[in-house]
Design a protein around this motif. Structure first.
Motif, short mmCIF file in Angstrom:
data_model
loop_
_atom_site.label_atom_id
_atom_site.label_comp_id
_atom_site.label_asym_id
_atom_site.label_seq_id
_atom_site.Cartn_x
_atom_site.Cartn_y
_atom_site.Cartn_z
N PRO A 123 0.04 -0.95 -0.42
CA PRO A 123 -0.02 -0.10 0.11
C PRO A 123 0.99 1.34 -0.19
O PRO A 123 0.29 1.74 -0.86
CB PRO A 123 -0.65 0.08 1.21
N VAL A 124 2.76 1.39 0.76
CA VAL A 124 3.31 2.46 0.33
C VAL A 124 3.85 2.78 -1.53
O VAL A 124 3.53 3.87 -1.87
CB VAL A 124 4.46 2.55 1.70
N TYR A 144 -0.80 8.71 2.54
CA TYR A 144 -0.92 6.72 2.89
C TYR A 144 -2.46 6.84 3.35
O TYR A 144 -3.06 6.24 3.10
CB TYR A 144 0.32 6.72 3.75
N ALA A 145 -2.56 7.45 4.57
CA ALA A 145 -4.18 7.60 5.60
C ALA A 145 -4.74 7.78 4.88
O ALA A 145 -6.07 7.81 4.59
CB ALA A 145 -3.32 8.21 6.91
N THR A 154 -4.79 -0.46 3.69
CA THR A 154 -3.42 -0.26 3.82
C THR A 154 -2.82 -1.37 5.06
O THR A 154 -4.10 -2.36 5.06
CB THR A 154 -3.74 0.91 5.49
N ILE A 155 -1.83 -1.83 5.49
CA ILE A 155 -1.72 -3.07 5.83
C ILE A 155 -2.71 -3.19 7.06
O ILE A 155 -2.63 -4.19 7.55
CB ILE A 155 -0.44 -2.94 6.28
#
Length: 204
Positions: A123-124, A144-145, A154-155
């Protein structure tokens, strides 16, 4: 990864098998593999390409009763690749699959000591720009968030989805390139920045 986890005779279910690449490779290591996918075109292609005896069946993955034809406690490993992301970011809003239905089926089909393996794009870094010299890559992460271009969970979202539905996470691997080819930007970047993440879980 497979050398450490697969032994001949293991019963493996590949959910969302697509064209059967991973199912065929696992069968090549001696596993008894069933690949399932809701798209009949993928099943036809997987059957045509299979070289190691993997079996392929069309099933309505993520729909009520979609995996009922598979016996309870019958699989040593259940594998998914590039599939769980569609439960968070479906390609069509009207066709959103049911993650509860999916993971209920996984929990039922997996034997008590079996392993559920989910491999998804990282996801990054999966869509991060490839910058720098070929052999000295760097990247810039700007979101990211609160992503504007959500493709993968996300993880934390993946782990929470799995653990809240009767599983305990037993392993998490950020996959990097195993072979780096001179002058190849892709393998140099992937050796430094993981492009895939693998979550392993067992029934809690």
């Amino acid at each position: 990864f497979w050398r450490e986890r697969l032994v001949p005779g293991m019963r493996v279910l590949d959910i969302g098998c697509g064209a059967g690449l991973y199912a065929d490779r696992m069968a090549g290591r001696g596993a008894s593999v069933l690949g399932v996918d809701p798209d009949p075109r993928y099943i036809e292609l997987a059957r045509a390409r299979s070289r190691h005896g993997a079996r392929f069946e069309q099933m309505r993955v993520g729909e009520p009763g979609g995996l009922d034809a598979i016996a309870s406690g019958s699989m040593d490993m259940i594998f998914m690749s590039d599939a769980l992301l569609f439960y968070f970011h479906p390609p069509a809003r009207a066709a959103r699959p049911d993650i509860d239905e999916l993971l209920r089926g996984v929990h039922r089909i997996l034997r008590p000591e079996g392993t559920f393996v989910s491999m998804e794009p990282h996801p990054v870094f999966w869509l991060a720009p490839w910058l720098g010299d070929v052999s000295h890559p760097f990247t810039v992460v700007t979101e990211y968030a609160h992503r504007q271009f959500g493709v993968t969970p996300t993880i934390a979202e993946s782990v929470q989805a799995i653990t809240s539905r009767g599983f305990a996470v037993t392993g998490l691997t950020e996959v990097t390139a195993g072979e780096v080819r001179a002058g190849d930007r892709a393998t140099h970047f992937a050796s430094e920045f993981p492009l895939w993440v693998v979550i392993e879980a067992r029934r809690a």
